[in-house]
Design an enzyme around this catalytic site. Structure first.
Site, short mmCIF file in Angstrom:
data_model
loop_
_atom_site.label_atom_id
_atom_site.label_comp_id
_atom_site.label_asym_id
_atom_site.label_seq_id
_atom_site.Cartn_x
_atom_site.Cartn_y
_atom_site.Cartn_z
N CYS A 2 1.91 6.94 -5.64
CA CYS A 2 2.02 7.13 -4.19
C CYS A 2 1.60 8.54 -3.85
CB CYS A 2 3.46 6.87 -3.74
SG CYS A 2 3.72 7.06 -1.97
N GLU A 105 -2.17 2.65 0.15
CA GLU A 105 -2.63 2.36 -1.21
C GLU A 105 -4.02 1.75 -1.14
OE1 GLU A 105 -2.76 3.37 -4.29
OE2 GLU A 105 -0.56 3.32 -4.18
#
Length: 205
Positions: A2, A105
């Site tokens: 992340c 993402e």
């Protein structure tokens, strides 16, 4: 992993959602996309000050570090090895909530990732949420200034994130609202590893 998050809501909404107050409200700026590699300060709630929202730097610097270079490698912390990695093992009991309302993402469309699809990931049942985080306080030996910093804890990807984050198959630990206190209370970290999860939405952008 992340490395891009989102927090673009009003300060008052954050305070209401987390039942806490910003210590330095003038330092908060809503942002559509926060790049981990900018090592900027973002809002957190720590286990030491539950009623306060503080601004900590993304990229954990352990207390023993000679300089800040290590933060490039400590933006995320794998939950499976938190107690083993030298950079993290002294911070396992230093828990924090890292506040966000989304993260980004990229799905690889080919084996080498030359073509990618960007997705915005959000929990289905929380407009504002908290990543599970650990933090550290480090004194810069050159300036003697104190730097408070954090890492986002990550775990094995669930079914949805395995399809999206298909090159690494990892995801950040997003806490259920009712479990925020449990994380801050130093419950065993293994209890927050997958299959612990929240239901997620993914929007291609």
């Amino acid at each position: 992993m992340c490395y891009r998050t989102k927090l673009n809501v009003k300060l008052s909404e954050i305070e209401q959602s987390f039942d806490a107050r910003f210590i330095e409200p003038e330092t908060y700026k809503p942002m559509e996309e926060i790049n981990a590699f900018s090592f900027m300060k973002t809002p957190v709630v720590t286990d030491e000050n539950l009623g306060e929202i503080e601004m900590y730097n993304w990229g954990l610097i352990p207390f023993w570090a000679r300089d800040e270079k290590i933060r490039k490698m400590t933006l995320n912390a794998r939950i499976e090895s938190l107690t083993e990695k030298p950079a993290f093992r002294n911070s396992v009991e230093n828990r924090c909530l890292i506040i966000a309302n989304g993260y980004y993402e990229w799905q690889w469309k080919d084996p080498k990732g030359k073509e990618k699809q960007k997705f915005l990931i959000t929990p289905q049942e929380q407009e504002l949420f908290a990543f599970a985080g650990i933090y550290s306080s480090w004194t810069n030996p050159k300036t003697n200034s104190l730097v408070n910093s954090y890492a986002i804890v990550t775990t094995e990807a669930n079914e949805l994130m395995s399809e999206i984050h298909n090159n690494k198959k990892r995801m950040p630990v997003i806490l259920k609202k009712e479990d925020r206190q449990a994380w801050l209370s130093s419950w065993e970290v293994s209890g927050f590893a997958f299959p612990y999860e929240v239901k997620l939405n993914a929007k291609a952008i």
